[in-house]
Design a protein around this motif. Structure first.
Motif, mmCIF file in Angstrom:
data_model
loop_
_atom_site.group_PDB
_atom_site.id
_atom_site.type_symbol
_atom_site.label_atom_id
_atom_site.label_comp_id
_atom_site.label_asym_id
_atom_site.label_seq_id
_atom_site.Cartn_x
_atom_site.Cartn_y
_atom_site.Cartn_z
ATOM 1 N N ASP A 31 -86.290 28.800 -60.452
ATOM 2 C CA ASP A 31 -86.106 30.254 -60.440
ATOM 3 C C ASP A 31 -84.622 30.539 -60.267
ATOM 4 O O ASP A 31 -83.962 29.948 -59.403
ATOM 5 N N TYR A 32 -84.102 31.428 -61.084
ATOM 6 C CA TYR A 32 -82.696 31.798 -60.953
ATOM 7 C C TYR A 32 -82.565 33.274 -61.256
ATOM 8 O O TYR A 32 -83.081 33.787 -62.241
ATOM 9 N N ALA A 33 -81.878 33.942 -60.331
ATOM 10 C CA ALA A 33 -81.788 35.404 -60.402
ATOM 11 C C ALA A 33 -80.682 35.872 -61.344
ATOM 12 O O ALA A 33 -80.830 36.869 -62.028
ATOM 13 N N GLY A 34 -79.569 35.170 -61.361
ATOM 14 C CA GLY A 34 -78.422 35.608 -62.166
ATOM 15 C C GLY A 34 -78.505 35.093 -63.588
ATOM 16 O O GLY A 34 -79.383 34.321 -63.959
ATOM 17 N N GLU A 105 -73.419 28.220 -61.506
ATOM 18 C CA GLU A 105 -73.171 29.642 -61.252
ATOM 19 C C GLU A 105 -73.662 29.962 -59.845
ATOM 20 O O GLU A 105 -74.861 30.081 -59.624
ATOM 21 N N PRO A 106 -72.754 30.082 -58.892
ATOM 22 C CA PRO A 106 -73.200 30.345 -57.520
ATOM 23 C C PRO A 106 -74.043 31.611 -57.399
ATOM 24 O O PRO A 106 -74.944 31.678 -56.587
ATOM 25 N N ALA A 107 -73.789 32.605 -58.239
ATOM 26 C CA ALA A 107 -74.534 33.855 -58.138
ATOM 27 C C ALA A 107 -75.949 33.715 -58.684
ATOM 28 O O ALA A 107 -76.797 34.580 -58.460
ATOM 29 N N ALA A 108 -76.230 32.638 -59.401
ATOM 30 C CA ALA A 108 -77.553 32.488 -59.992
ATOM 31 C C ALA A 108 -78.608 32.166 -58.937
ATOM 32 O O ALA A 108 -79.771 32.432 -59.136
ATOM 33 N N THR A 111 -83.277 28.105 -57.353
ATOM 34 C CA THR A 111 -84.172 27.537 -56.350
ATOM 35 C C THR A 111 -85.363 26.916 -57.062
ATOM 36 O O THR A 111 -85.651 27.254 -58.202
ATOM 37 N N PRO A 112 -86.052 26.003 -56.393
ATOM 38 C CA PRO A 112 -87.238 25.412 -57.018
ATOM 39 C C PRO A 112 -88.281 26.486 -57.305
ATOM 40 O O PRO A 112 -88.528 27.367 -56.490
ATOM 41 N N GLY A 113 -88.898 26.407 -58.469
ATOM 42 C CA GLY A 113 -89.950 27.349 -58.838
ATOM 43 C C GLY A 113 -91.308 26.896 -58.327
ATOM 44 O O GLY A 113 -91.453 25.802 -57.778
ATOM 45 N N SER A 114 -92.311 27.719 -58.531
ATOM 46 C CA SER A 114 -93.656 27.411 -58.038
ATOM 47 C C SER A 114 -94.220 26.147 -58.686
ATOM 48 O O SER A 114 -94.945 25.386 -58.043
ATOM 49 N N GLY A 115 -93.867 25.899 -59.947
ATOM 50 C CA GLY A 115 -94.342 24.694 -60.615
ATOM 51 C C GLY A 115 -93.879 23.423 -59.924
ATOM 52 O O GLY A 115 -94.611 22.431 -59.863
ATOM 53 N N THR A 116 -92.669 23.451 -59.383
ATOM 54 C CA THR A 116 -92.136 22.285 -58.680
ATOM 55 C C THR A 116 -92.991 21.951 -57.469
ATOM 56 O O THR A 116 -93.331 20.791 -57.233
ATOM 57 N N TRP A 117 -93.343 22.979 -56.714
ATOM 58 C CA TRP A 117 -94.123 22.741 -55.491
ATOM 59 C C TRP A 117 -95.545 22.302 -55.831
ATOM 60 O O TRP A 117 -96.104 21.428 -55.161
#
Length: 141
Positions: A31-34, A105-108, A111-117
């Motif tokens: 998951d990445y927001a930026g 990209e530090p602003a991005a 983080t691990p997504g739900s699929g990873t977990w």
């Protein structure tokens, strides 16, 4: 006689964790927001690694079927190997790829997504079930 009582549930757990791996492969693994800058590698789990996990599910499903067909724990004991493969692939994704997200990209905020977990839990459960079957087969001899 007690060994027979637990063989079926162990095989069912391996089959269910195989479905968990398939579910995890269809979900986002990062998951990445930026917005990532042009030329930045996609942080999602790569296609080749997804295919390795899918192959591990095929092997685990075959081992679960053989366990039911032969009424023995020995095939199911080998389910720990595909479980270790799935766990290793996901740990590689977590440990090697995602900590370097700040380089992209530090602003991005990658983080691990739900699929990873889902993949990680399924791989660990498959490994543990295979090891439990191995100990059961060893006790039976």
């Amino acid at each position: 006689m007690r060994q027979h009582a637990w063989r079926g549930p162990r095989a069912a757990v391996v089959a269910a964790t195989g479905l968990g791996v398939i579910a995890g492969l269809t979900l986002r693994t990062a998951d990445y927001a930026g917005v990532l800058p042009p030329g930045t590698p996609d942080p999602e789990l790569g296609l080749s690694l997804r295919l390795v996990c899918a192959a591990a599910v095929l092997i685990a499903g075959t081992l679960a079927y053989l366990t039911f067909a032969r009424k023995q724990d020995e095939p199911l004991a080998m389910a720990s190997l595909p479980g270790l493969v799935v766990t290793g692939v996901v740990l590689r994704h977590l440990v090697v790829t995602l900590p370097h997200a700040a380089d992209f990209e530090p602003a991005a905020r990658i983080t691990p997504g739900s699929g990873t977990w889902v993949l990680l839990v399924s791989g660990i459960a498959m490994t543990a079930t295979g090891l439990a079957a191995a100990f059961a087969a060893r006790r039976a001899t």
